[in-house]
Design a protein around this motif. Sequence first.
Motif, PDB file in Angstrom:
ATOM      1  N   ASP A 136       0.838  -1.211   0.000  1.00  0.00           N
ATOM      2  CA  ASP A 136       0.000   0.000   0.000  1.00  0.00           C
ATOM      3  C   ASP A 136       0.867   1.254   0.000  1.00  0.00           C
ATOM      4  N   ARG A 137       1.877   1.234   0.861  1.00  0.00           N
ATOM      5  CA  ARG A 137       2.753   2.413   0.929  1.00  0.00           C
ATOM      6  C   ARG A 137       3.521   2.614  -0.383  1.00  0.00           C
ATOM      7  N   ASN A 138       3.824   1.501  -1.026  1.00  0.00           N
ATOM      8  CA  ASN A 138       4.533   1.615  -2.302  1.00  0.00           C
ATOM      9  C   ASN A 138       3.637   2.253  -3.360  1.00  0.00           C
ATOM     10  N   ASP A 139       2.339   1.858  -3.353  1.00  0.00           N
ATOM     11  CA  ASP A 139       1.401   2.491  -4.292  1.00  0.00           C
ATOM     12  C   ASP A 139       1.285   3.982  -4.011  1.00  0.00           C
ATOM     13  N   GLU A 140       1.153   4.312  -2.709  1.00  0.00           N
ATOM     14  CA  GLU A 140       1.075   5.731  -2.359  1.00  0.00           C
ATOM     15  C   GLU A 140       2.347   6.466  -2.777  1.00  0.00           C
ATOM     16  N   LEU A 141       3.485   5.785  -2.592  1.00  0.00           N
ATOM     17  CA  LEU A 141       4.749   6.410  -2.971  1.00  0.00           C
ATOM     18  C   LEU A 141       4.818   6.647  -4.480  1.00  0.00           C
ATOM     19  N   CYS A 142       4.291   5.691  -5.251  1.00  0.00           N
ATOM     20  CA  CYS A 142       4.276   5.883  -6.707  1.00  0.00           C
ATOM     21  C   CYS A 142       3.417   7.086  -7.086  1.00  0.00           C
ATOM     22  N   ILE A 143       2.252   7.185  -6.405  1.00  0.00           N
ATOM     23  CA  ILE A 143       1.382   8.339  -6.691  1.00  0.00           C
ATOM     24  C   ILE A 143       2.095   9.638  -6.341  1.00  0.00           C
ATOM     25  N   LEU A 144       2.773   9.634  -5.177  1.00  0.00           N
ATOM     26  CA  LEU A 144       3.492  10.847  -4.768  1.00  0.00           C
ATOM     27  C   LEU A 144       4.636  11.167  -5.736  1.00  0.00           C
ATOM     28  N   TYR A 145       5.321  10.106  -6.211  1.00  0.00           N
ATOM     29  CA  TYR A 145       6.384  10.341  -7.193  1.00  0.00           C
ATOM     30  C   TYR A 145       5.826  10.959  -8.473  1.00  0.00           C
ATOM     31  N   GLU A 146       4.637  10.464  -8.911  1.00  0.00           N
ATOM     32  CA  GLU A 146       4.027  11.037 -10.117  1.00  0.00           C
ATOM     33  C   GLU A 146       3.665  12.501  -9.894  1.00  0.00           C
ATOM     34  N   LYS A 147       3.086  12.784  -8.697  1.00  0.00           N
ATOM     35  CA  LYS A 147       2.744  14.176  -8.400  1.00  0.00           C
ATOM     36  C   LYS A 147       3.990  15.050  -8.360  1.00  0.00           C
ATOM     37  N   SER A 148       5.046  14.507  -7.718  1.00  0.00           N
ATOM     38  CA  SER A 148       6.278  15.307  -7.634  1.00  0.00           C
ATOM     39  C   SER A 148       6.877  15.532  -9.019  1.00  0.00           C
ATOM     40  N   ASN A 149       6.788  14.521  -9.891  1.00  0.00           N
ATOM     41  CA  ASN A 149       7.297  14.701 -11.256  1.00  0.00           C
ATOM     42  C   ASN A 149       6.503  15.771 -11.993  1.00  0.00           C
ATOM     43  N   ILE A 150       5.151  15.724 -11.802  1.00  0.00           N
ATOM     44  CA  ILE A 150       4.311  16.745 -12.457  1.00  0.00           C
ATOM     45  C   ILE A 150       4.671  18.129 -11.937  1.00  0.00           C
ATOM     46  N   GLN A 151       4.842  18.231 -10.601  1.00  0.00           N
ATOM     47  CA  GLN A 151       5.198  19.529 -10.024  1.00  0.00           C
ATOM     48  C   GLN A 151       6.575  20.000 -10.521  1.00  0.00           C
ATOM     49  N   GLU A 152       7.504  19.071 -10.646  1.00  0.00           N
ATOM     50  CA  GLU A 152       8.818  19.463 -11.159  1.00  0.00           C
ATOM     51  C   GLU A 152       8.730  19.957 -12.594  1.00  0.00           C
ATOM     52  N   GLU A 153       7.890  19.260 -13.418  1.00  0.00           N
ATOM     53  CA  GLU A 153       7.728  19.730 -14.797  1.00  0.00           C
ATOM     54  C   GLU A 153       7.090  21.114 -14.833  1.00  0.00           C
ATOM     55  N   VAL A 154       6.045  21.301 -13.973  1.00  0.00           N
ATOM     56  CA  VAL A 154       5.399  22.624 -13.919  1.00  0.00           C
ATOM     57  C   VAL A 154       6.397  23.672 -13.465  1.00  0.00           C
ATOM     58  N   LEU A 155       7.214  23.302 -12.454  1.00  0.00           N
ATOM     59  CA  LEU A 155       8.209  24.243 -11.936  1.00  0.00           C
ATOM     60  C   LEU A 155       9.244  24.592 -13.008  1.00  0.00           C
ATOM     61  N   LYS A 156       9.689  23.566 -13.748  1.00  0.00           N
ATOM     62  CA  LYS A 156      10.641  23.844 -14.820  1.00  0.00           C
ATOM     63  C   LYS A 156      10.031  24.754 -15.884  1.00  0.00           C
TER      64      LYS A 156
END
Length: 481
Positions: free
Chosen positions: A178-198
């Motif tokens: 479960d935590r791994n799934d949540e971590l994947c979701i958080l990684y996707e969100k962080s990637n999206i935020q990094e792209e938006v930030l860039k």
Amino acid sequence: RDRVALSIAQKLAKVKEVELAARIKEVELAELKKIRRETLRRIKDFEKLYNLVKNQRNKFVNLIQASHQSITEMKDKSKILSNELDILHSEVHMKDKLLGQSRSQHATAVTERDSLRIELGKFGATFRDKQSVVDEQIAEVDKMNAIINTTEKEMLKLRKQYEVVIEARNHTGILLIDRNDELCILYEKSNIQEEVLKGGELELKRREDEMRILRLEVAELQRSIAVAVKVVPQIPALDEDVARLQKALLETRREAEALSLALENPANQSRWRLLEGKIPDKEELSARIQQLEERLNDKKEALLEKELILEEVTSLSDKLRKQAAEGRQDTLELAQKVNEYQSRLRAATRKIMATVSELSMYQATSLKLGAEKEELATQVSVAAQRAEAGLPPTEEAEREWVRLLREEATVRELATMREEEMAAADANALVASAAEPRPNAYIPEDIGIPKPYGAFSPFKPSEAGSTMRHVRKPQPKEIVI
């Protein structure tokens, strides 16, 4: 008559002269006879001396020949004595070798005896050690049985704990998924935020470039407007100045041509003159300084405007960076927690595997010790039965006993042989020799009993050997004078 007297006188004188001459001759003859007698006497003396010298020479020649003969005899005797001395030295060397060999044999026999005694003691000690080892192994078997029982109880406990740990591991695995799934979701969100930030950073940079270009264009337009505003009221005056300057330029060109002609003319005596110039006064200098100060103030105002714009843009970019850093910190904390849970899970798995391996090792050890216990029990029972029947406990013990008896017999034989050798050595203490005994004492006339020579014994040559037949005795030669 006178003539006769004269002749007689002459004859008498001649007679006297003849008599005188005869007397002189007689005296000379007597002297010669005396000399002859003396010479004969001396010849006889010399003859006697010659005979004496001749006899002495013959005597000395005989002595020389005798001395040569005695020297040759002494040389032969010395050679014979040296040969005998070499023979005696070789015999002594041989006896020394035999003595050394006997001593080495004696030493080896002693060392063998000591080694056999040591081995005998070692065998006795090993027998006692083995007996004690058997007792210790019996006690160890009992101890191992107790350990096996306790180990079986611990195995049951460990199995129960293992089942509990397995259930906890399964539950932890589910939570980890479960935590791994949540971590994947958080990684996707962080990637999206990094792209938006860039994208925001790129857009911000592009806007900053546009702002900088626009500011430069605005400043250039303002400067051109200010210059145009300043120049518009001065256009008529500037036209007049242009006309005046053109006239001055024509005049100056004419003057330059005239001066060049005058300079090129060699007949002109005055080729130089003082240059005319105008030194600016204080008013002109102050006007120039005021103009430069105005330009400096304009530049300072433009710089202040740019600094204000830069501060605003910097504050905006700092806010955006802070927001991005906060998002990254949250994702980093989540990743650290996940890594911690994974490391705990791995450690628990390793502990479980180590416990299982130890348990299997204890089981194998217990089985091995049980087999050894059964084997030792059978050996002890068989040994007891053989001892009751009057037989040795084991065949190896019988062979060991026979070997010990054989070693004892060997030791006794070596001891008897060594005693016999020592007795023979004592009996043969005096070394037999075929050499002729030499005198080591003399009998003085005063006491009449033998007295030893000491360190200065007389030399006694040995008899001539068989090789003397090849030596020819020298024959003395007669001396002929």
